[in-house]
Design an enzyme around this catalytic site. Structure first.
Site, PDB file in Angstrom:
ATOM      1  N   ARG A 170       0.846  -1.184   0.000  1.00 53.68           N
ATOM      2  CA  ARG A 170       0.000   0.000   0.000  1.00 53.68           C
ATOM      3  C   ARG A 170       0.890   1.247   0.000  1.00 53.68           C
ATOM      4  O   ARG A 170       2.057   1.189   0.369  1.00 53.68           O
ATOM      5  CB  ARG A 170      -0.909  -0.005   1.229  1.00 53.68           C
ATOM      6  CG  ARG A 170      -1.862  -1.195   1.250  1.00 53.68           C
ATOM      7  CD  ARG A 170      -2.491  -1.390   2.615  1.00 53.68           C
ATOM      8  NE  ARG A 170      -3.340  -2.584   2.641  1.00 53.68           N
ATOM      9  CZ  ARG A 170      -2.904  -3.817   2.873  1.00 53.68           C
ATOM     10  NH1 ARG A 170      -1.612  -4.018   3.126  1.00 53.68           N
ATOM     11  NH2 ARG A 170      -3.725  -4.841   2.871  1.00 53.68           N
ATOM     12  N   HIS A 288      -3.618   3.002  -5.255  1.00 51.86           N
ATOM     13  CA  HIS A 288      -4.041   1.606  -5.207  1.00 51.86           C
ATOM     14  C   HIS A 288      -3.930   0.921  -6.568  1.00 51.86           C
ATOM     15  O   HIS A 288      -4.184  -0.287  -6.667  1.00 51.86           O
ATOM     16  CB  HIS A 288      -5.482   1.531  -4.708  1.00 51.86           C
ATOM     17  CG  HIS A 288      -5.656   0.650  -3.498  1.00 51.86           C
ATOM     18  ND1 HIS A 288      -4.933   0.803  -2.341  1.00 51.86           N
ATOM     19  CD2 HIS A 288      -6.455  -0.420  -3.283  1.00 51.86           C
ATOM     20  CE1 HIS A 288      -5.302  -0.115  -1.457  1.00 51.86           C
ATOM     21  NE2 HIS A 288      -6.217  -0.876  -2.016  1.00 51.86           N
ATOM     22  N   ARG A 291      -1.714  -2.280  -6.961  1.00 50.28           N
ATOM     23  CA  ARG A 291      -2.267  -3.452  -6.278  1.00 50.28           C
ATOM     24  C   ARG A 291      -3.360  -4.097  -7.121  1.00 50.28           C
ATOM     25  O   ARG A 291      -3.410  -5.325  -7.272  1.00 50.28           O
ATOM     26  CB  ARG A 291      -2.834  -3.047  -4.911  1.00 50.28           C
ATOM     27  CG  ARG A 291      -1.763  -2.802  -3.863  1.00 50.28           C
ATOM     28  CD  ARG A 291      -2.318  -2.176  -2.588  1.00 50.28           C
ATOM     29  NE  ARG A 291      -3.305  -2.975  -1.896  1.00 50.28           N
ATOM     30  CZ  ARG A 291      -3.037  -4.015  -1.122  1.00 50.28           C
ATOM     31  NH1 ARG A 291      -1.785  -4.421  -0.967  1.00 50.28           N
ATOM     32  NH2 ARG A 291      -4.009  -4.665  -0.493  1.00 50.28           N
ATOM     33  N   TRP A 314      -3.974  -9.285   1.726  1.00 49.36           N
ATOM     34  CA  TRP A 314      -5.410  -9.098   1.922  1.00 49.36           C
ATOM     35  C   TRP A 314      -5.922 -10.140   2.897  1.00 49.36           C
ATOM     36  O   TRP A 314      -5.441 -11.274   2.932  1.00 49.36           O
ATOM     37  CB  TRP A 314      -6.160  -9.243   0.599  1.00 49.36           C
ATOM     38  CG  TRP A 314      -6.074  -8.052  -0.292  1.00 49.36           C
ATOM     39  CD1 TRP A 314      -6.624  -6.819  -0.092  1.00 49.36           C
ATOM     40  CD2 TRP A 314      -5.393  -7.970  -1.564  1.00 49.36           C
ATOM     41  NE1 TRP A 314      -6.332  -5.982  -1.143  1.00 49.36           N
ATOM     42  CE2 TRP A 314      -5.578  -6.654  -2.057  1.00 49.36           C
ATOM     43  CE3 TRP A 314      -4.657  -8.875  -2.325  1.00 49.36           C
ATOM     44  CZ2 TRP A 314      -5.062  -6.231  -3.278  1.00 49.36           C
ATOM     45  CZ3 TRP A 314      -4.137  -8.455  -3.540  1.00 49.36           C
ATOM     46  CH2 TRP A 314      -4.342  -7.147  -4.008  1.00 49.36           C
ATOM     47  N   TYR A 323     -11.612  -6.913  -7.196  1.00 50.80           N
ATOM     48  CA  TYR A 323     -10.569  -6.383  -8.072  1.00 50.80           C
ATOM     49  C   TYR A 323     -10.438  -7.174  -9.370  1.00 50.80           C
ATOM     50  O   TYR A 323     -10.116  -6.610 -10.422  1.00 50.80           O
ATOM     51  CB  TYR A 323      -9.213  -6.398  -7.354  1.00 50.80           C
ATOM     52  CG  TYR A 323      -9.084  -5.381  -6.241  1.00 50.80           C
ATOM     53  CD1 TYR A 323      -9.938  -4.287  -6.162  1.00 50.80           C
ATOM     54  CD2 TYR A 323      -8.113  -5.520  -5.258  1.00 50.80           C
ATOM     55  CE1 TYR A 323      -9.825  -3.370  -5.143  1.00 50.80           C
ATOM     56  CE2 TYR A 323      -7.989  -4.585  -4.231  1.00 50.80           C
ATOM     57  CZ  TYR A 323      -8.856  -3.522  -4.180  1.00 50.80           C
ATOM     58  OH  TYR A 323      -8.745  -2.599  -3.176  1.00 50.80           O
TER      59      TYR A 323
END
Length: 342
Positions: A170, A288, A291, A314, A323
């Site tokens: 992150r 983000h 990711r 996660w 995602y």
């Protein structure tokens, strides 16, 4: 304590020896039990909710279920996303629990109100936003553009996007990496000692390994910036417009400065068009994006959900599935059944 005054100022008639004030003081003393971002969010929600309570002559702490219902409906009417409404409810509940009070969120009336807000929002077309993915072809394009650049900013930005994509860290986790966290494996590739993440907080910490190319880009930046002998310097530091690093920087770059790296990268990659978004968010690459893009690329390669979750630290499967939903859409059982028949 400064934060305690924020709490007590929001409680009418609070005295220094009140039991409630004492419990809040203990809460503030142990604020390090929560991430800085959670604490900032809590203080922000408190101020917003307190202003609403004052304007509408409602009690803030303790807050009745009826008042919380009205507050949540107020947020919805003001155009707040359902995710924002949920955050407000969760933080108000957190404040009540730590003050030794029964959270108003346990009331069936509040539960029904939140379900109504979610249902109404979904049926009216609201969708959860998602960062624009930064995928392998995007990384390759930037690599070709910046790897030979004489500008330190380009070398730093290239190293940053390589590390972001290769580690799935992150943005806040990337910002606090320091030169001392970089070590070399026997084959020359880089290993990063991350220490801890948002979801992994343990004494052993975690490590991330970089590919040969990403290792090269990071080491090129470190040498060009003169950081090799500065173990306490943050790995990604500001670059002055004179094309120099202004001494050893031990303070991480701000979130807006890191977001600028992504905006600059998208502009150089020739992707200037802004995407249509829900509520105006995620129109371009952001913190983000790497990711999301890395998760999608792994899904395309057939990497398991468990492995993707491990790479991105996660803890919730539904987050990863959201995602990669577009990637996985044609892997469904019915699609396979129909195409076998065809």
């Amino acid at each position: 304590m400064k934060d305690l005054s924020v709490f007590t100022d929001l409680i009418p008639g609070a005295a220094p020896d009140d039991d409630l004030t004492g419990r809040l003081a203990a809460f503030v003393r142990h604020r390090e039990a929560f991430s800085p971002n959670t604490w900032r969010q809590l203080l922000s929600v408190m101020r917003i909710c307190w202003r609403w309570s004052q304007e509408n002559r409602r009690s803030f702490l303790p807050m009745s279920p009826e008042d919380l219902q009205d507050y949540l409906f107020h947020l919805q009417a003001a155009g707040r996303a359902t995710s924002t409404v949920s955050v407000h409810a969760a933080l108000i509940a957190m404040l009540h629990r730590n003050a030794g009070l029964i959270p108003p969120t346990v009331s069936p009336d509040v539960v029904r109100a939140r379900k109504k807000i979610n249902r109404t929002a979904i049926m009216s077309g609201e969708r959860t936003g998602q960062a624009v993915p930064f995928c392998r072809p995007d990384l390759d394009r930037l690599d070709a553009l910046w790897q030979q650049s004489p500008r330190l900013q380009h070398l730093r930005d290239l190293a940053f996007v390589h590390v972001a994509y290769g580690t799935l860290l992150r943005m806040s986790e990337l910002s606090r990496l320091r030169v001392r966290d970089v070590t070399r494996a026997t084959d020359g590739r880089v290993i990063l000692d991350v220490g801890w993440t948002k979801t992994i907080l343990q004494s052993g910490g975690i490590v991330k390994a970089l590919s040969t190319r990403s290792s090269g880009r990071l080491l090129t930046w470190i040498r060009a910036a003169g950081l090799a002998d500065e173990p306490d310097a943050v790995l990604f530091c500001p670059v002055h417009r004179s094309n120099k690093v202004n001494g050893v920087t031990t303070v991480p770059m701000s979130a807006p400065s890191l977001e600028d790296i992504w905006r600059r990268a998208r502009r150089y990659a020739g992707q200037t068009s802004r995407q249509e978004t829900n509520k105006g968010r995620y129109a371009s690459w952001s913190g983000h994006s790497a990711r999301v893009g890395a998760a999608q690329d792994m899904a395309r390669k057939g990497v398991s959900i468990a492995q993707i979750m491990q790479e991105g630290t996660w803890t919730q499967t539904q987050t990863v599935m959201r995602y990669i939903r577009m990637v996985e859409a044609h892997k469904g059982a019915m699609v396979a059944l129909m195409e076998d028949d065809d």
